[in-house]
Design a protein around this motif. Sequence first.
Motif, PDB file in Angstrom:
ATOM      1  N   ASN A  79      -1.266  -1.000  -1.356  1.00 54.54           N
ATOM      2  CA  ASN A  79      -1.942  -2.304  -0.283  1.00 54.54           C
ATOM      3  C   ASN A  79      -2.345  -3.576  -1.548  1.00 54.54           C
ATOM      4  OD1 ASN A  79      -2.742  -0.939   1.698  1.00 54.54           O
ATOM      5  ND2 ASN A  79      -4.428   0.570   0.238  1.00 54.54           N
ATOM      6  N   ARG A  80      -1.961  -3.544  -2.579  1.00 52.20           N
ATOM      7  CA  ARG A  80      -1.973  -4.717  -3.351  1.00 52.20           C
ATOM      8  C   ARG A  80      -1.485  -5.899  -3.663  1.00 52.20           C
ATOM      9  NH1 ARG A  80      -3.939  -2.515  -9.692  1.00 52.20           N
ATOM     10  NH2 ARG A  80      -6.036  -0.670  -8.659  1.00 52.20           N
ATOM     11  N   ILE A  81       0.159  -4.733  -2.815  1.00 50.92           N
ATOM     12  CA  ILE A  81       1.348  -5.833  -3.320  1.00 50.92           C
ATOM     13  C   ILE A  81       1.490  -6.867  -1.563  1.00 50.92           C
ATOM     14  CG2 ILE A  81       3.779  -6.072  -2.991  1.00 50.92           C
ATOM     15  CD1 ILE A  81       4.008  -3.483  -4.646  1.00 50.92           C
ATOM     16  N   THR A  82       0.778  -6.060  -0.542  1.00 53.15           N
ATOM     17  CA  THR A  82       0.573  -6.396   0.327  1.00 53.15           C
ATOM     18  C   THR A  82      -0.580  -7.718   0.246  1.00 53.15           C
ATOM     19  OG1 THR A  82       0.736  -4.188   1.221  1.00 53.15           O
ATOM     20  CG2 THR A  82      -0.023  -6.068   2.908  1.00 53.15           C
ATOM     21  N   ALA A  83      -1.304  -7.631   0.198  1.00 51.00           N
ATOM     22  CA  ALA A  83      -2.763  -8.222  -0.719  1.00 51.00           C
ATOM     23  C   ALA A  83      -2.340  -9.629  -0.621  1.00 51.00           C
ATOM     24  CB  ALA A  83      -3.885  -7.678  -0.976  1.00 51.00           C
ATOM     25  N   ALA A  84      -1.173  -9.273  -1.497  1.00 55.97           N
ATOM     26  CA  ALA A  84      -0.605 -10.792  -2.490  1.00 55.97           C
ATOM     27  C   ALA A  84       1.053 -11.386  -2.042  1.00 55.97           C
ATOM     28  CB  ALA A  84       0.157 -10.024  -4.409  1.00 55.97           C
ATOM     29  N   GLN A 114       8.255  -5.144  -6.941  1.00 56.65           N
ATOM     30  CA  GLN A 114       9.150  -6.924  -6.883  1.00 56.65           C
ATOM     31  C   GLN A 114       9.761  -6.152  -5.623  1.00 56.65           C
ATOM     32  OE1 GLN A 114      12.804  -7.469  -9.090  1.00 56.65           O
ATOM     33  NE2 GLN A 114      11.704  -9.589  -9.037  1.00 56.65           N
ATOM     34  N   GLU A 115      10.671  -5.364  -5.563  1.00 52.16           N
ATOM     35  CA  GLU A 115      11.331  -4.879  -4.129  1.00 52.16           C
ATOM     36  C   GLU A 115      10.281  -4.606  -2.953  1.00 52.16           C
ATOM     37  OE1 GLU A 115      13.567  -1.180  -5.273  1.00 52.16           O
ATOM     38  OE2 GLU A 115      14.624  -2.253  -6.229  1.00 52.16           O
ATOM     39  N   TYR A 116       9.083  -4.511  -2.982  1.00 56.48           N
ATOM     40  CA  TYR A 116       8.163  -3.922  -1.684  1.00 56.48           C
ATOM     41  C   TYR A 116       7.482  -5.214  -1.727  1.00 56.48           C
ATOM     42  CZ  TYR A 116       4.708  -1.310   0.530  1.00 56.48           C
ATOM     43  OH  TYR A 116       3.826  -1.404   1.828  1.00 56.48           O
ATOM     44  N   ALA A 117       7.011  -6.127  -2.502  1.00 55.86           N
ATOM     45  CA  ALA A 117       6.770  -7.919  -2.477  1.00 55.86           C
ATOM     46  C   ALA A 117       8.342  -8.789  -1.472  1.00 55.86           C
ATOM     47  CB  ALA A 117       6.435  -8.383  -3.247  1.00 55.86           C
ATOM     48  N   HIS A 118       9.059  -7.847  -1.632  1.00 57.92           N
ATOM     49  CA  HIS A 118      10.298  -9.308  -1.242  1.00 57.92           C
ATOM     50  C   HIS A 118      11.120  -8.943   0.086  1.00 57.92           C
ATOM     51  CE1 HIS A 118      14.238 -11.525  -1.198  1.00 57.92           C
ATOM     52  NE2 HIS A 118      14.721  -9.649  -1.101  1.00 57.92           N
ATOM     53  N   ASN A 119      10.519  -6.975   0.621  1.00 57.60           N
ATOM     54  CA  ASN A 119      11.007  -6.872   0.986  1.00 57.60           C
ATOM     55  C   ASN A 119       9.517  -7.461   2.145  1.00 57.60           C
ATOM     56  OD1 ASN A 119      12.268  -5.257   0.864  1.00 57.60           O
ATOM     57  ND2 ASN A 119      11.608  -3.498   0.369  1.00 57.60           N
ATOM     58  N   LEU A 120       8.730  -7.731   2.268  1.00 58.23           N
ATOM     59  CA  LEU A 120       7.543  -8.400   2.509  1.00 58.23           C
ATOM     60  C   LEU A 120       7.213  -9.653   2.774  1.00 58.23           C
ATOM     61  CD1 LEU A 120       4.385  -6.277   1.237  1.00 58.23           C
ATOM     62  CD2 LEU A 120       5.314  -5.988   3.560  1.00 58.23           C
ATOM     63  N   GLY A 121       9.047 -10.126   1.987  1.00 57.44           N
ATOM     64  CA  GLY A 121       9.197 -11.789   2.257  1.00 57.44           C
ATOM     65  C   GLY A 121       8.597 -12.199   1.737  1.00 57.44           C
ATOM     66  N   VAL A 122       8.298 -12.411   0.212  1.00 54.12           N
ATOM     67  CA  VAL A 122       8.848 -13.004  -0.871  1.00 54.12           C
ATOM     68  C   VAL A 122       9.976 -12.820  -1.803  1.00 54.12           C
ATOM     69  CG1 VAL A 122       7.186 -13.194  -3.344  1.00 54.12           C
ATOM     70  CG2 VAL A 122       6.091 -11.832  -1.182  1.00 54.12           C
ATOM     71  N   PRO A 123       9.927 -13.986  -2.014  1.00 53.50           N
ATOM     72  CA  PRO A 123      11.366 -14.362  -2.523  1.00 53.50           C
ATOM     73  C   PRO A 123      11.603 -13.957  -3.896  1.00 53.50           C
ATOM     74  CG  PRO A 123      10.817 -16.039  -1.238  1.00 53.50           C
ATOM     75  CD  PRO A 123       9.341 -15.653  -1.894  1.00 53.50           C
ATOM     76  N   MET A 124      12.836 -13.243  -4.659  1.00 48.60           N
ATOM     77  CA  MET A 124      12.555 -13.040  -5.572  1.00 48.60           C
ATOM     78  C   MET A 124      12.549 -13.637  -6.676  1.00 48.60           C
ATOM     79  SD  MET A 124      13.671  -9.371  -5.579  1.00 48.60           S
ATOM     80  CE  MET A 124      13.960  -8.455  -4.968  1.00 48.60           C
ATOM     81  N   GLN A 125      12.531 -15.464  -6.938  1.00 47.10           N
ATOM     82  CA  GLN A 125      12.584 -16.222  -7.259  1.00 47.10           C
ATOM     83  C   GLN A 125      11.711 -16.474  -7.977  1.00 47.10           C
ATOM     84  OE1 GLN A 125      14.187 -16.844  -4.735  1.00 47.10           O
ATOM     85  NE2 GLN A 125      14.234 -18.995  -3.283  1.00 47.10           N
ATOM     86  N   VAL A 154      -6.276 -12.901  -9.458  1.00 45.55           N
ATOM     87  CA  VAL A 154      -6.184 -11.356  -9.599  1.00 45.55           C
ATOM     88  C   VAL A 154      -6.126 -10.776  -8.499  1.00 45.55           C
ATOM     89  CG1 VAL A 154      -5.801 -11.686 -11.990  1.00 45.55           C
ATOM     90  CG2 VAL A 154      -8.095 -11.226 -10.795  1.00 45.55           C
ATOM     91  N   ILE A 155      -5.237  -9.612  -8.334  1.00 44.46           N
ATOM     92  CA  ILE A 155      -5.412  -8.872  -6.657  1.00 44.46           C
ATOM     93  C   ILE A 155      -5.168  -7.578  -6.824  1.00 44.46           C
ATOM     94  CG2 ILE A 155      -3.878  -8.562  -4.193  1.00 44.46           C
ATOM     95  CD1 ILE A 155      -2.874 -11.182  -6.286  1.00 44.46           C
ATOM     96  N   THR A 156      -6.717  -6.779  -6.777  1.00 39.22           N
ATOM     97  CA  THR A 156      -6.468  -5.730  -6.838  1.00 39.22           C
ATOM     98  C   THR A 156      -7.856  -4.895  -6.299  1.00 39.22           C
ATOM     99  OG1 THR A 156      -7.198  -3.580  -9.072  1.00 39.22           O
ATOM    100  CG2 THR A 156      -7.869  -5.804  -9.227  1.00 39.22           C
ATOM    101  N   GLN A 157      -8.001  -3.609  -6.062  1.00 37.70           N
ATOM    102  CA  GLN A 157      -9.233  -2.958  -5.311  1.00 37.70           C
ATOM    103  C   GLN A 157     -10.639  -2.950  -6.156  1.00 37.70           C
ATOM    104  OE1 GLN A 157      -6.118  -0.730  -5.939  1.00 37.70           O
ATOM    105  NE2 GLN A 157      -6.057  -0.767  -3.467  1.00 37.70           N
ATOM    106  N   ASN A 158     -11.477  -3.442  -4.346  1.00 39.31           N
ATOM    107  CA  ASN A 158     -12.588  -4.204  -4.899  1.00 39.31           C
ATOM    108  C   ASN A 158     -13.603  -3.331  -6.050  1.00 39.31           C
ATOM    109  OD1 ASN A 158     -12.676  -5.624  -2.721  1.00 39.31           O
ATOM    110  ND2 ASN A 158     -13.382  -3.954  -1.166  1.00 39.31           N
ATOM    111  N   TYR A 159     -13.192  -2.231  -6.178  1.00 37.83           N
ATOM    112  CA  TYR A 159     -13.776  -1.249  -7.699  1.00 37.83           C
ATOM    113  C   TYR A 159     -13.346  -2.159  -8.944  1.00 37.83           C
ATOM    114  CZ  TYR A 159     -10.139   2.049  -9.046  1.00 37.83           C
ATOM    115  OH  TYR A 159      -9.278   2.370  -9.472  1.00 37.83           O
TER     116      TYR A 159
END
Length: 226
Positions: A79-84, A114-125, A154-159
């Motif tokens: 969820n954090r990576i998806t939000a980022a 990193q791999e999860y974010a890249h699969n969501l379309g964020v470039p590795m660089q 910063v991206i994390t859960q609300n709590y």
Amino acid sequence: MLRSRISKRSTKTLRLFQLLVLGVIVSVLAKPLVATAYINISTHDRRYLEPVQVPQERVGIVFGAGLLQNGQPTPFLANRITAAAKLYHLDRVQKLLMTGDNSRTDYNEVRSMQEYAHNLGVPMQDITLDYAGFSTYESCYRAHKVFGVHQAIVITQNYHLPRTVYTCDRLGIKTVGLGTPDLELYGWRGMMPDLRREMLANVKALLEIHVTRPRPTFLGDFEGME
């Protein structure tokens, strides 16, 4: 008569002891409550619930939250990576700093992030990895001292968000935060262990930031972010 006096003294001593024990219990319970309230109040105007509400910054920091047995991010971390990634695609951030645990050769949290974010379309660089972010405090400390971050989202859960915003801010990073759902997904029963731990962690955070200021487990040379 003597027995009566001894009995009264014993009763008075017992009551004083009970009051002392009660005072200690109240003191122990109050510290997490006071620390949590203070950190929440101190950061309330810098926390957001939706990516479109977040002001633009160059860097977004994503904090690790564990891996599953198959090496994939836990639901919290996913969820954090998806939000980022949403922030990145909305041009709210240009770079992502993934900070987490790589203390063992068979456990590489940030590489999975990193791999999860890249699969969501964020470039590795556009993804920088901090392999020694073993705690919120260490991640914020290293983000500033090692990676040269002075302003960030910063991206994390609300709590977890109030402590994260507070810690990074007090360690030299002008910080706002994006919170991802927790109670909405897991309910009070599911979140109760995390909420209890967070209250204790708030006490520890105040001690680390304002009293002990420990150095991270690993600091190393300055790396910066491209």
